[in-house]
Design a protein around this motif. Sequence first.
Motif, PDB file in Angstrom:
ATOM      1  N   MET A  53       0.683  -1.144   0.088  1.00  0.00           N
ATOM      2  CA  MET A  53       0.149  -0.132   0.005  1.00  0.00           C
ATOM      3  C   MET A  53       1.035   1.223   0.064  1.00  0.00           C
ATOM      4  O   MET A  53       1.951   1.259   0.899  1.00  0.00           O
ATOM      5  N   PRO A  54       0.598   2.066  -0.981  1.00  0.00           N
ATOM      6  CA  PRO A  54       1.418   3.319  -0.791  1.00  0.00           C
ATOM      7  C   PRO A  54       1.365   4.097   0.320  1.00  0.00           C
ATOM      8  O   PRO A  54       0.635   4.280   1.005  1.00  0.00           O
ATOM      9  N   GLU A  55       2.619   4.656   0.700  1.00  0.00           N
ATOM     10  CA  GLU A  55       2.729   5.428   1.796  1.00  0.00           C
ATOM     11  C   GLU A  55       1.593   6.881   1.817  1.00  0.00           C
ATOM     12  O   GLU A  55       1.157   7.138   2.617  1.00  0.00           O
ATOM     13  N   THR A  56       1.295   7.116   0.780  1.00  0.00           N
ATOM     14  CA  THR A  56       0.356   8.237   0.814  1.00  0.00           C
ATOM     15  C   THR A  56      -1.076   7.662   0.649  1.00  0.00           C
ATOM     16  O   THR A  56      -2.120   8.833   0.499  1.00  0.00           O
ATOM     17  N   ALA A  57      -1.408   6.727   0.787  1.00  0.00           N
ATOM     18  CA  ALA A  57      -2.582   6.055   0.803  1.00  0.00           C
ATOM     19  C   ALA A  57      -3.415   6.908   1.883  1.00  0.00           C
ATOM     20  O   ALA A  57      -2.968   6.837   2.989  1.00  0.00           O
ATOM     21  N   ARG A  58      -4.709   7.075   1.727  1.00  0.00           N
ATOM     22  CA  ARG A  58      -5.575   7.772   2.910  1.00  0.00           C
ATOM     23  C   ARG A  58      -6.367   6.680   3.458  1.00  0.00           C
ATOM     24  O   ARG A  58      -7.066   5.953   3.036  1.00  0.00           O
ATOM     25  N   VAL A  59      -6.160   6.641   4.862  1.00  0.00           N
ATOM     26  CA  VAL A  59      -6.679   5.731   5.393  1.00  0.00           C
ATOM     27  C   VAL A  59      -7.710   6.229   6.486  1.00  0.00           C
ATOM     28  O   VAL A  59      -7.430   7.674   7.404  1.00  0.00           O
ATOM     29  N   ALA A  60      -8.883   5.375   6.655  1.00  0.00           N
ATOM     30  CA  ALA A  60      -9.980   6.092   7.736  1.00  0.00           C
ATOM     31  C   ALA A  60      -9.911   4.874   8.537  1.00  0.00           C
ATOM     32  O   ALA A  60      -9.977   3.676   8.306  1.00  0.00           O
ATOM     33  N   LEU A  61     -10.143   5.133  10.066  1.00  0.00           N
ATOM     34  CA  LEU A  61     -10.604   4.139  10.957  1.00  0.00           C
ATOM     35  C   LEU A  61     -11.955   4.344  11.682  1.00  0.00           C
ATOM     36  O   LEU A  61     -12.435   5.424  11.674  1.00  0.00           O
ATOM     37  N   ALA A  62     -12.472   3.189  12.142  1.00  0.00           N
ATOM     38  CA  ALA A  62     -13.743   3.187  12.906  1.00  0.00           C
ATOM     39  C   ALA A  62     -13.652   2.159  13.840  1.00  0.00           C
ATOM     40  O   ALA A  62     -13.238   1.096  14.000  1.00  0.00           O
ATOM     41  N   HIS A  63     -14.439   2.568  14.845  1.00  0.00           N
ATOM     42  CA  HIS A  63     -14.569   1.533  16.142  1.00  0.00           C
ATOM     43  C   HIS A  63     -16.132   1.572  16.491  1.00  0.00           C
ATOM     44  O   HIS A  63     -16.682   2.818  16.282  1.00  0.00           O
ATOM     45  N   ASP A  64     -16.692   0.659  16.963  1.00  0.00           N
ATOM     46  CA  ASP A  64     -18.187   0.910  17.611  1.00  0.00           C
ATOM     47  C   ASP A  64     -18.505   2.007  18.269  1.00  0.00           C
ATOM     48  O   ASP A  64     -19.266   2.891  18.164  1.00  0.00           O
ATOM     49  N   TYR A  65     -17.773   1.881  19.576  1.00  0.00           N
ATOM     50  CA  TYR A  65     -17.930   3.054  20.479  1.00  0.00           C
ATOM     51  C   TYR A  65     -16.573   3.040  21.473  1.00  0.00           C
ATOM     52  O   TYR A  65     -15.817   1.972  21.661  1.00  0.00           O
ATOM     53  N   LEU A  66     -16.155   4.182  21.999  1.00  0.00           N
ATOM     54  CA  LEU A  66     -14.935   4.283  22.516  1.00  0.00           C
ATOM     55  C   LEU A  66     -15.291   5.002  23.949  1.00  0.00           C
ATOM     56  O   LEU A  66     -15.106   6.189  24.086  1.00  0.00           O
ATOM     57  N   LEU A  67     -15.610   4.183  24.917  1.00  0.00           N
ATOM     58  CA  LEU A  67     -15.976   4.575  26.280  1.00  0.00           C
ATOM     59  C   LEU A  67     -15.210   3.918  27.287  1.00  0.00           C
ATOM     60  O   LEU A  67     -15.267   4.498  28.622  1.00  0.00           O
ATOM     61  N   VAL A  68     -14.598   2.984  26.921  1.00  0.00           N
ATOM     62  CA  VAL A  68     -13.404   2.269  28.147  1.00  0.00           C
ATOM     63  C   VAL A  68     -12.230   1.892  27.240  1.00  0.00           C
ATOM     64  O   VAL A  68     -12.221   1.984  25.941  1.00  0.00           O
ATOM     65  N   LEU A  69     -11.525   1.483  28.028  1.00  0.00           N
ATOM     66  CA  LEU A  69      -9.950   1.092  27.396  1.00  0.00           C
ATOM     67  C   LEU A  69      -9.908  -0.496  27.802  1.00  0.00           C
ATOM     68  O   LEU A  69      -9.341  -0.800  28.712  1.00  0.00           O
TER      69      LEU A  69
END
Length: 370
Positions: free
Chosen positions: A1-17
Motif C-alpha cells: 500500500m503506498p505511503e500516501t494512501a489515505r486511511v480512515a478508521l472506525a470502531h463501535d464505541y470508545l467509552l472504555v479501554l
Amino acid sequence: MPETARVALAHDYLLVLRGAERTFAAIADEWPQAPIHTLLWDPAVCGPRLAGHPVVVSRLNRTGARQSWFRWLLPAFPLAASAMPLPADADVAIISSSAFAHGMPSAPGTATLCYCHTPFRYAWFEGERALASVPAPARPALAATLAAVRRWDVRAAARVDRYVANGRITQERIARIYGREAPIVHPPVEVERFAPGTPEGHVLVVCELVRHKRVDVTLEAARRAGVPVRVVGTGADEPRLRALHGDHATFLGRVDDAQLAREYASAAALVMANVEEFGIAAVEAQAAGRPVVAADAGGARETVRDGETGVLVPPDDVDALAEALRETDLHRFDAARIAAHARRFSATAFRRRMREEVEALARAGGDAPR
C-alpha cells in the motif's frame, strides 16, 4: 500500500479501554494521523490513548452515553451507523467491530476491511441472555429489535470487502452468519507491561462483570476448592456476585495499569471460566509468568498450552474447575517459559500482520459487492 494512501478508521464505541478498544488503539498506532469514526466517545477515558487522531462521532454522542448505560440505545445504533459515512476520499477504511461499525457506509472507491471481534453476540448467539436481562413486559420489544438488528447486520456485512477474525471461534461465526472467509490475526497484547513476580496463594479474575463472563462459575469453584480469589473489573453483575460470594472473594473494581500488572504477578493463576473469542487477559497473565486455568474452548485453545502454560477444563463445569484449583500445583509452572510463550501475541506482531492484510486488500482493490 503506498505511503500516501489515505486511511480512515472506525470502531463501535470508545467509552472504555479494554480488550477491543486496546486492539483498535494498536491499529490506530499504525496509521497515526488517520481520522476515527465512532458512535460514542468519551474523551476523558480514550482521548489520551488516541491523541493525534481527529475523532468524528455520531449524533447519539449528544446523549452523553457512558459505559454504564449505553446499551439502552440499542434500537438506535443501526440507524446511527448507517447515517455515519466514512470519508469519501479514503483509499482504505479499517473498521474494528463487534456490533455496528461495519455498517458505516463507505464511498465506492474505498476498500473496506473489518477486524471482527465477533458478530454482535446479543443478536446472533446470546439472545436468550439479553432477553433474560430485561423485565418480562419488555422482552417482546427487545426480541423484535434483535430480529431487526440481525437483518440489518447481514446487509451491512455484505458491503465489507474483507473480514479479518480475531480467532478461530470468530472465524467460524463469520463463515456461518455472513457466509464469508476470514483470515485470523490474533489481537495485540502489550506484553512489555508485565513481568513475573512472586506468586501468592490466591487466584485472579480479570474481566467485565457481566453474566456471559461466567464469573459466578469461577467464584463458586474457588469457594469449593478453598482458594481465595481477587476480582478485577466492574459491571452490571457486580451486585449479585458480591451478594453471593463476598465472603470469600475480594472485589477490587477497576484498577490502573500498574496495579493490574502487580495483580497478575502476585496471583497463583488467572482463572477464565468464560468461552472467549480470544481472551487478552489470559495472555497478559502469561506475560507476567502466571499460568491460566481456563475453559477448554474458544480462544484459550489458541493461547494456553495445556500442562505447560496453564490448565484447560470443561466449560461450565464447576466441579472440574474446583478440582483443577484444588489439585493442581499452580506454583510448579515455569514463569520464564510462560512469559516467552506470551510474546508471540505482542502488539508489534499484530501491527505487522494487520498491515499485511490491509496491503493485500489495497492491491486487490476490494473484492465484495457494494
